[in-house]
Design a protein around this motif. Structure first.
Motif, PDB file in Angstrom:
ATOM      1  N   GLU A  67       0.828  -1.217   0.000  1.00 25.66           N
ATOM      2  CA  GLU A  67       0.000   0.000   0.000  1.00 25.66           C
ATOM      3  C   GLU A  67       0.858   1.261   0.000  1.00 25.66           C
ATOM      4  OE1 GLU A  67      -3.266  -0.283  -0.326  1.00 25.66           O
ATOM      5  OE2 GLU A  67      -3.138  -2.454  -0.169  1.00 25.66           O
ATOM      6  N   GLU A  68       0.171   2.368  -0.270  1.00 29.42           N
ATOM      7  CA  GLU A  68       0.831   3.661  -0.275  1.00 29.42           C
ATOM      8  C   GLU A  68       0.221   4.514   0.833  1.00 29.42           C
ATOM      9  OE1 GLU A  68       1.137   7.426  -3.310  1.00 29.42           O
ATOM     10  OE2 GLU A  68       0.661   5.468  -4.181  1.00 29.42           O
ATOM     11  N   LEU A  69       1.079   5.233   1.558  1.00 27.21           N
ATOM     12  CA  LEU A  69       0.597   6.102   2.637  1.00 27.21           C
ATOM     13  C   LEU A  69      -0.168   7.279   2.049  1.00 27.21           C
ATOM     14  CD1 LEU A  69       0.667   6.708   5.720  1.00 27.21           C
ATOM     15  CD2 LEU A  69       2.712   8.080   5.276  1.00 27.21           C
ATOM     16  N   ASP A  70      -1.378   7.490   2.539  1.00 25.64           N
ATOM     17  CA  ASP A  70      -2.172   8.653   2.143  1.00 25.64           C
ATOM     18  C   ASP A  70      -1.768   9.781   3.094  1.00 25.64           C
ATOM     19  OD1 ASP A  70      -4.280  10.635   2.141  1.00 25.64           O
ATOM     20  OD2 ASP A  70      -5.558   9.178   1.105  1.00 25.64           O
ATOM     21  N   LEU A  71      -1.045  10.760   2.584  1.00 26.43           N
ATOM     22  CA  LEU A  71      -0.496  11.811   3.444  1.00 26.43           C
ATOM     23  C   LEU A  71      -1.583  12.633   4.130  1.00 26.43           C
ATOM     24  CD1 LEU A  71       2.528  12.921   1.228  1.00 26.43           C
ATOM     25  CD2 LEU A  71       2.590  11.508   3.281  1.00 26.43           C
ATOM     26  N   LYS A  72      -2.715  12.808   3.472  1.00 24.89           N
ATOM     27  CA  LYS A  72      -3.822  13.563   4.097  1.00 24.89           C
ATOM     28  C   LYS A  72      -4.399  12.791   5.280  1.00 24.89           C
ATOM     29  CE  LYS A  72      -5.588  16.619   0.499  1.00 24.89           C
ATOM     30  NZ  LYS A  72      -4.903  16.334  -0.751  1.00 24.89           N
ATOM     31  N   LYS A  73      -4.647  11.493   5.080  1.00 22.68           N
ATOM     32  CA  LYS A  73      -5.177  10.663   6.178  1.00 22.68           C
ATOM     33  C   LYS A  73      -4.166  10.590   7.316  1.00 22.68           C
ATOM     34  CE  LYS A  73      -8.016   7.684   3.254  1.00 22.68           C
ATOM     35  NZ  LYS A  73      -8.043   6.386   2.585  1.00 22.68           N
ATOM     36  N   LYS A 145       2.007  -3.453  23.421  1.00 25.86           N
ATOM     37  CA  LYS A 145       2.674  -3.516  24.726  1.00 25.86           C
ATOM     38  C   LYS A 145       4.119  -3.015  24.618  1.00 25.86           C
ATOM     39  CE  LYS A 145      -0.148  -7.404  26.202  1.00 25.86           C
ATOM     40  NZ  LYS A 145      -0.210  -8.864  26.128  1.00 25.86           N
ATOM     41  N   MET A 146       4.662  -3.035  23.401  1.00 28.63           N
ATOM     42  CA  MET A 146       6.044  -2.584  23.180  1.00 28.63           C
ATOM     43  C   MET A 146       6.127  -1.066  23.037  1.00 28.63           C
ATOM     44  SD  MET A 146       8.299  -4.940  23.294  1.00 28.63           S
ATOM     45  CE  MET A 146       9.656  -3.906  22.782  1.00 28.63           C
ATOM     46  N   ILE A 147       5.198  -0.504  22.277  1.00 24.95           N
ATOM     47  CA  ILE A 147       5.221   0.940  22.004  1.00 24.95           C
ATOM     48  C   ILE A 147       3.804   1.492  22.073  1.00 24.95           C
ATOM     49  CG2 ILE A 147       7.298   0.934  20.536  1.00 24.95           C
ATOM     50  CD1 ILE A 147       5.389   0.942  18.087  1.00 24.95           C
ATOM     51  N   ARG A 148       3.703   2.767  22.412  1.00 22.97           N
ATOM     52  CA  ARG A 148       2.394   3.422  22.371  1.00 22.97           C
ATOM     53  C   ARG A 148       2.044   3.625  20.908  1.00 22.97           C
ATOM     54  NH1 ARG A 148       5.250   6.547  25.565  1.00 22.97           N
ATOM     55  NH2 ARG A 148       5.167   8.334  24.171  1.00 22.97           N
ATOM     56  N   LEU A 149       0.845   3.219  20.549  1.00 16.35           N
ATOM     57  CA  LEU A 149       0.436   3.395  19.163  1.00 16.35           C
ATOM     58  C   LEU A 149      -1.061   3.591  19.092  1.00 16.35           C
ATOM     59  CD1 LEU A 149      -1.021   0.534  18.036  1.00 16.35           C
ATOM     60  CD2 LEU A 149       1.313  -0.256  18.221  1.00 16.35           C
ATOM     61  N   SER A 150      -1.502   4.087  17.960  1.00 21.69           N
ATOM     62  CA  SER A 150      -2.936   4.173  17.706  1.00 21.69           C
ATOM     63  C   SER A 150      -3.176   3.567  16.327  1.00 21.69           C
ATOM     64  CB  SER A 150      -3.405   5.633  17.761  1.00 21.69           C
ATOM     65  OG  SER A 150      -2.721   6.398  16.794  1.00 21.69           O
ATOM     66  N   TYR A 151      -4.440   3.358  16.005  1.00 17.09           N
ATOM     67  CA  TYR A 151      -4.788   2.781  14.709  1.00 17.09           C
ATOM     68  C   TYR A 151      -5.594   3.798  13.913  1.00 17.09           C
ATOM     69  CZ  TYR A 151      -3.490  -1.788  16.602  1.00 17.09           C
ATOM     70  OH  TYR A 151      -2.793  -2.834  17.141  1.00 17.09           O
ATOM     71  N   ALA A 152      -5.418   3.781  12.591  1.00 18.36           N
ATOM     72  CA  ALA A 152      -6.215   4.637  11.711  1.00 18.36           C
ATOM     73  C   ALA A 152      -6.141   4.063  10.300  1.00 18.36           C
ATOM     74  CB  ALA A 152      -5.681   6.067  11.727  1.00 18.36           C
ATOM     75  N   GLU A 153      -7.091   4.461   9.461  1.00 16.94           N
ATOM     76  CA  GLU A 153      -7.000   4.109   8.046  1.00 16.94           C
ATOM     77  C   GLU A 153      -6.004   5.071   7.421  1.00 16.94           C
ATOM     78  OE1 GLU A 153     -10.894   3.918   6.303  1.00 16.94           O
ATOM     79  OE2 GLU A 153     -11.461   2.262   7.606  1.00 16.94           O
ATOM     80  N   LEU A 154      -4.951   4.513   6.865  1.00 14.13           N
ATOM     81  CA  LEU A 154      -3.820   5.343   6.437  1.00 14.13           C
ATOM     82  C   LEU A 154      -3.474   5.240   4.962  1.00 14.13           C
ATOM     83  CD1 LEU A 154      -1.437   4.508   9.412  1.00 14.13           C
ATOM     84  CD2 LEU A 154      -2.687   6.643   9.057  1.00 14.13           C
ATOM     85  N   THR A 155      -4.088   4.292   4.254  1.00 13.15           N
ATOM     86  CA  THR A 155      -3.609   4.036   2.897  1.00 13.15           C
ATOM     87  C   THR A 155      -4.476   4.677   1.823  1.00 13.15           C
ATOM     88  OG1 THR A 155      -4.753   1.916   2.842  1.00 13.15           O
ATOM     89  CG2 THR A 155      -2.462   1.898   3.567  1.00 13.15           C
ATOM     90  N   VAL A 156      -3.856   4.916   0.685  1.00 14.85           N
ATOM     91  CA  VAL A 156      -4.547   5.468  -0.476  1.00 14.85           C
ATOM     92  C   VAL A 156      -5.631   4.493  -0.883  1.00 14.85           C
ATOM     93  CG1 VAL A 156      -4.264   6.084  -2.914  1.00 14.85           C
ATOM     94  CG2 VAL A 156      -2.505   6.730  -1.250  1.00 14.85           C
ATOM     95  N   GLY A 157      -6.814   4.976  -1.066  1.00 16.85           N
ATOM     96  CA  GLY A 157      -7.921   4.133  -1.519  1.00 16.85           C
ATOM     97  C   GLY A 157      -8.690   3.421  -0.417  1.00 16.85           C
ATOM     98  N   ALA A 158      -8.197   3.451   0.826  1.00 13.78           N
ATOM     99  CA  ALA A 158      -8.924   2.804   1.928  1.00 13.78           C
ATOM    100  C   ALA A 158     -10.143   3.652   2.273  1.00 13.78           C
ATOM    101  CB  ALA A 158      -8.026   2.651   3.147  1.00 13.78           C
ATOM    102  N   GLU A 159     -11.254   2.997   2.494  1.00  9.53           N
ATOM    103  CA  GLU A 159     -12.487   3.756   2.798  1.00  9.53           C
ATOM    104  C   GLU A 159     -12.730   3.824   4.287  1.00  9.53           C
ATOM    105  OE1 GLU A 159     -14.110   5.650   0.706  1.00  9.53           O
ATOM    106  OE2 GLU A 159     -12.635   4.978  -0.715  1.00  9.53           O
TER     107      GLU A 159
END
Length: 159
Positions: A67-73, A145-159
């Protein structure tokens, strides 16, 4: 011979489960090719991308290799007006990792990290062990548990 990377040592220190996988780096030039070498669905193999925001802060995004990172998302996920990819030459001094061997675990300092939400649909995901040709397979919950992280839709074309 000690074939462990610092990432593996850090995970073991926290007593979390992981599986190490290796492939010959010359054989796999892209993340998709690395996934093929590992015999894995590219949707389960993640790459670690480092960016900088308009504010000057740095952010880490972990997305499927095909996938490609969607910079706006991505900017929206971290509350920035805009972000851009970090220049390759800035990666090593900033993170301690080289292009192609960047892991979300064990960077020189911690940066806000966002993992693509598709990671949660897999029991385990693959990501760099901090060295080209070395991959970690681990449950997304253990990565949390290793690192603080969050989840989001990040890729080009993901709805």
């Amino acid at each position: 011979m000690d074939n462990k990377t610092n990432v593996m040592r850090l995970i073991e220190k926290k007593k979390l489960h992981y599986t190490a996988h290796t492939y010959t780096p010359a054989e796999a030039l892209s993340g998709v090719e690395a996934a093929e070498k590992l015999g894995q669905d590219p949707a389960r193999v993640f790459k670690t991308l480092v960016t900088s925001g308009r504010s000057g802060a740095h952010y880490v995004f972990v997305i499927p290799v095909a996938e490609e990172l969607d910079l706006k998302k991505a900017a929206k996920a971290v509350g920035e007006k805009s972000i851009e990819m970090l220049k390759s030459k800035e990666l090593l001094p900033l993170t301690g990792y080289i292009h192609g061997g960047c892991s979300p675990i064990g960077m020189k300092k911690f940066f806000t990290t966002v993992v693509d939400s598709t990671a949660r649909q897999f029991e385990t995901i693959f990501f760099s062990a901090g060295k080209i040709g070395h991959q970690i397979e681990m449950a997304p919950g253990d990565l949390e548990k290793m690192i603080r992280l969050s989840y989001a839709e990040l890729t080009v074309g993901a709805e």
